[in-house]
Write a protein that holds these residues in place. Sequence first.
Motif, PDB file in Angstrom:
ATOM      1  N   ASN A  76       0.824  -1.206   0.000  1.00  0.00           N
ATOM      2  CA  ASN A  76       0.000   0.000   0.000  1.00  0.00           C
ATOM      3  C   ASN A  76       0.859   1.258   0.000  1.00  0.00           C
ATOM      4  O   ASN A  76       1.041   1.904   1.030  1.00  0.00           O
ATOM      5  CB  ASN A  76      -0.935   0.010   1.217  1.00  0.00           C
ATOM      6  CG  ASN A  76      -1.955  -1.099   1.143  1.00  0.00           C
ATOM      7  OD1 ASN A  76      -2.252  -1.595   0.071  1.00  0.00           O
ATOM      8  ND2 ASN A  76      -2.501  -1.481   2.277  1.00  0.00           N
TER       9      ASN A  76
ATOM     10  N   ASP B 266      -7.033   4.901   0.123  1.00  0.00           N
ATOM     11  CA  ASP B 266      -8.091   5.885   0.340  1.00  0.00           C
ATOM     12  C   ASP B 266      -9.277   5.478  -0.523  1.00  0.00           C
ATOM     13  O   ASP B 266      -9.182   5.430  -1.751  1.00  0.00           O
ATOM     14  CB  ASP B 266      -7.591   7.280  -0.048  1.00  0.00           C
ATOM     15  CG  ASP B 266      -8.613   8.372   0.242  1.00  0.00           C
ATOM     16  OD1 ASP B 266      -9.694   8.370  -0.400  1.00  0.00           O
ATOM     17  OD2 ASP B 266      -8.342   9.230   1.101  1.00  0.00           O
ATOM     18  N   LYS B 267     -10.418   5.167   0.138  1.00  0.00           N
ATOM     19  CA  LYS B 267     -11.562   4.650  -0.609  1.00  0.00           C
ATOM     20  C   LYS B 267     -12.114   5.685  -1.578  1.00  0.00           C
ATOM     21  O   LYS B 267     -12.638   5.333  -2.646  1.00  0.00           O
ATOM     22  CB  LYS B 267     -12.655   4.182   0.349  1.00  0.00           C
ATOM     23  CG  LYS B 267     -13.840   3.563  -0.369  1.00  0.00           C
ATOM     24  CD  LYS B 267     -14.831   2.928   0.585  1.00  0.00           C
ATOM     25  CE  LYS B 267     -14.375   1.600   1.062  1.00  0.00           C
ATOM     26  NZ  LYS B 267     -15.413   0.861   1.824  1.00  0.00           N
TER      27      LYS B 267
ATOM     28  N   SER C 299      -9.401   6.416   4.626  1.00  0.00           N
ATOM     29  CA  SER C 299      -8.173   5.646   4.494  1.00  0.00           C
ATOM     30  C   SER C 299      -8.094   4.464   5.444  1.00  0.00           C
ATOM     31  O   SER C 299      -7.094   3.754   5.460  1.00  0.00           O
ATOM     32  CB  SER C 299      -6.964   6.555   4.729  1.00  0.00           C
ATOM     33  OG  SER C 299      -7.039   7.132   6.024  1.00  0.00           O
TER      34      SER C 299
ATOM     35  N   SER D  56      -8.942   0.711   6.776  1.00  0.00           N
ATOM     36  CA  SER D  56      -9.267  -0.549   6.115  1.00  0.00           C
ATOM     37  C   SER D  56     -10.592  -1.104   6.612  1.00  0.00           C
ATOM     38  O   SER D  56     -10.986  -0.887   7.760  1.00  0.00           O
ATOM     39  CB  SER D  56      -8.159  -1.582   6.369  1.00  0.00           C
ATOM     40  OG  SER D  56      -8.038  -1.833   7.760  1.00  0.00           O
ATOM     41  N   GLY D  57     -11.278  -1.833   5.721  1.00  0.00           N
ATOM     42  CA  GLY D  57     -12.533  -2.475   6.100  1.00  0.00           C
ATOM     43  C   GLY D  57     -13.520  -1.490   6.663  1.00  0.00           C
ATOM     44  O   GLY D  57     -13.742  -0.401   6.138  1.00  0.00           O
ATOM     45  N   SER D  58     -14.133  -1.878   7.777  1.00  0.00           N
ATOM     46  CA  SER D  58     -15.115  -1.019   8.431  1.00  0.00           C
ATOM     47  C   SER D  58     -14.528  -0.311   9.640  1.00  0.00           C
ATOM     48  O   SER D  58     -15.265   0.217  10.469  1.00  0.00           O
ATOM     49  CB  SER D  58     -16.328  -1.855   8.854  1.00  0.00           C
ATOM     50  OG  SER D  58     -15.919  -2.893   9.730  1.00  0.00           O
TER      51      SER D  58
ATOM     52  N   GLU E  49     -11.628  -6.792  -1.604  1.00  0.00           N
ATOM     53  CA  GLU E  49     -12.856  -7.189  -0.926  1.00  0.00           C
ATOM     54  C   GLU E  49     -14.063  -6.670  -1.704  1.00  0.00           C
ATOM     55  O   GLU E  49     -14.090  -5.505  -2.127  1.00  0.00           O
ATOM     56  CB  GLU E  49     -12.850  -6.661   0.508  1.00  0.00           C
ATOM     57  CG  GLU E  49     -11.721  -7.275   1.332  1.00  0.00           C
ATOM     58  CD  GLU E  49     -11.674  -6.761   2.753  1.00  0.00           C
ATOM     59  OE1 GLU E  49     -12.286  -5.705   3.026  1.00  0.00           O
ATOM     60  OE2 GLU E  49     -11.029  -7.411   3.592  1.00  0.00           O
TER      61      GLU E  49
ATOM     62  N   ASP F 213     -12.988  -2.716  -0.720  1.00  0.00           N
ATOM     63  CA  ASP F 213     -11.635  -2.259  -0.388  1.00  0.00           C
ATOM     64  C   ASP F 213     -10.618  -2.895  -1.309  1.00  0.00           C
ATOM     65  O   ASP F 213     -10.657  -4.112  -1.533  1.00  0.00           O
ATOM     66  CB  ASP F 213     -11.272  -2.629   1.052  1.00  0.00           C
ATOM     67  CG  ASP F 213     -11.671  -1.565   2.053  1.00  0.00           C
ATOM     68  OD1 ASP F 213     -11.333  -0.390   1.835  1.00  0.00           O
ATOM     69  OD2 ASP F 213     -12.315  -1.908   3.061  1.00  0.00           O
TER      70      ASP F 213
ATOM     71  N   ASN G 108      -6.552  -3.658  -1.466  1.00  0.00           N
ATOM     72  CA  ASN G 108      -5.402  -3.723  -0.565  1.00  0.00           C
ATOM     73  C   ASN G 108      -4.212  -4.212  -1.369  1.00  0.00           C
ATOM     74  O   ASN G 108      -4.225  -5.340  -1.862  1.00  0.00           O
ATOM     75  CB  ASN G 108      -5.676  -4.686   0.595  1.00  0.00           C
ATOM     76  CG  ASN G 108      -6.833  -4.238   1.458  1.00  0.00           C
ATOM     77  OD1 ASN G 108      -6.674  -3.424   2.367  1.00  0.00           O
ATOM     78  ND2 ASN G 108      -8.024  -4.755   1.189  1.00  0.00           N
TER      79      ASN G 108
END
Length: 435
Positions: free
Chosen positions: A118, A128-129, A173, A175-177, A287, A300, A302
């Motif tokens: 990353n 960053d989503k 930024s 990860s996941g939730s 994901e 996401d 990764n």
Amino acid sequence: MWSTPVFGAFQHPCAVYIVGAYSAAKDLGQVVRDLGGYPFHIQPRPTSHIADFFLKTFQPQQFEETFEFSGRPDDAETLAGQLPIPPDALVLGSGTGIPEYQYLAQASSSLGYPILTNDPILNPALIDKGHFYDRIQGLEGVYVPPYAVSVDPNELAIAGQKMVGPLLLKPASASGSTGGIVVDSEHVLEAAQALSQLRHSEWRNRRMILMPYLSGREFAVNLIIHPGRPIVTGVWKYERTRVEGAVNRYKSDWLMDPRKPLAGRLIAVAEKIAGRLGLKVGALHIELMLLPNGEIVPLDPNGRLPGGGHVPLETAATGRDPRQLYVLSFWKPWELRHQPRLYERKQFASALFLSTDGGKKFNATPLLQVEEKARALGVMIEFSPEYAHGQEMQRTKDADTVVGWYKVYGSDKGTVQQLTELIQKLDDTGAFELP
């Protein structure tokens, strides 16, 4: 004499610097060494809890040398002076939101050192989503939900008025939730104001993202990126449960047959995303969510090997080690040309995450019960604890503290399922917490 590094096409020896520590990187040093390379370890922040835990599982003989980096962004000369060999690859572990990681990435970029995983400098879409959704707009067969990104709570509140249903607000930024809050449109302002005041190790920047709270089935596709078509090392079906105060909680992951129609759809979406992200070598852990209407939503990206037991389970269940393919992708990519694109699932496998709200002490006693049951069923298990017996488990802001990882695999689906359900039951009833 040490060779001059030419990324992706250099002569021996290959110097790989593994930065920090996370579950998939734990044995990466040995893989590099087994392939004839020279692994080094850099620890930017040895005082963090996660780093402390994984460092205890590192075997010093895996590395030529371990040293710390605590410089500032302008310390490229300091970094160059610290490294005994110019790196052919620099693998960032977890915690890239920690300032020292960002400084290291900046210094490495200024020196021309190739960064895998990353990379917060060269590929912000991986961390960053908001940048991620911007990048993948318009991909056929990929649904990107409405979203708004800002550091300003007022801007997010205005955007929320145009969205329907429950909304998810989280650090863009993270990860996941991690750090996620489920809110309605009338309370976005208050939630964003509160979230903007928090400090979290995964905040690479102060941007927040607001989007509809989606409900569906979750999956992950693990890819090795090289000059040819990506190699699929695993397609995983996630099981999650909703927890009060959190967006979700890990339960278990199941390795899927890549030749089944649903797995094929997921792989096709992941390959399109990989193409748009533009990585040349390395790994992607993508994901995805399958919505009730059949659309697939990316959750996401990764740019790393997966954690949580995926790598050792993929090795055990398919017969090929993703860590080895990962290293070959940037060291000897020509050796991957004849690798099958899809894996063959030879064993049934599940990865389980023991979870807690934190604040209690870990009880290791049930581990013996699980071991006895596994022997009786003829199922293989491995457990990677994050806490010792009697140690207090940390409480996290997202109410999802991982206590440890179980890896379960065997030739019979029924017995693997039976043992998985036993572990889940013990976890759900609080058996791994001391009274």
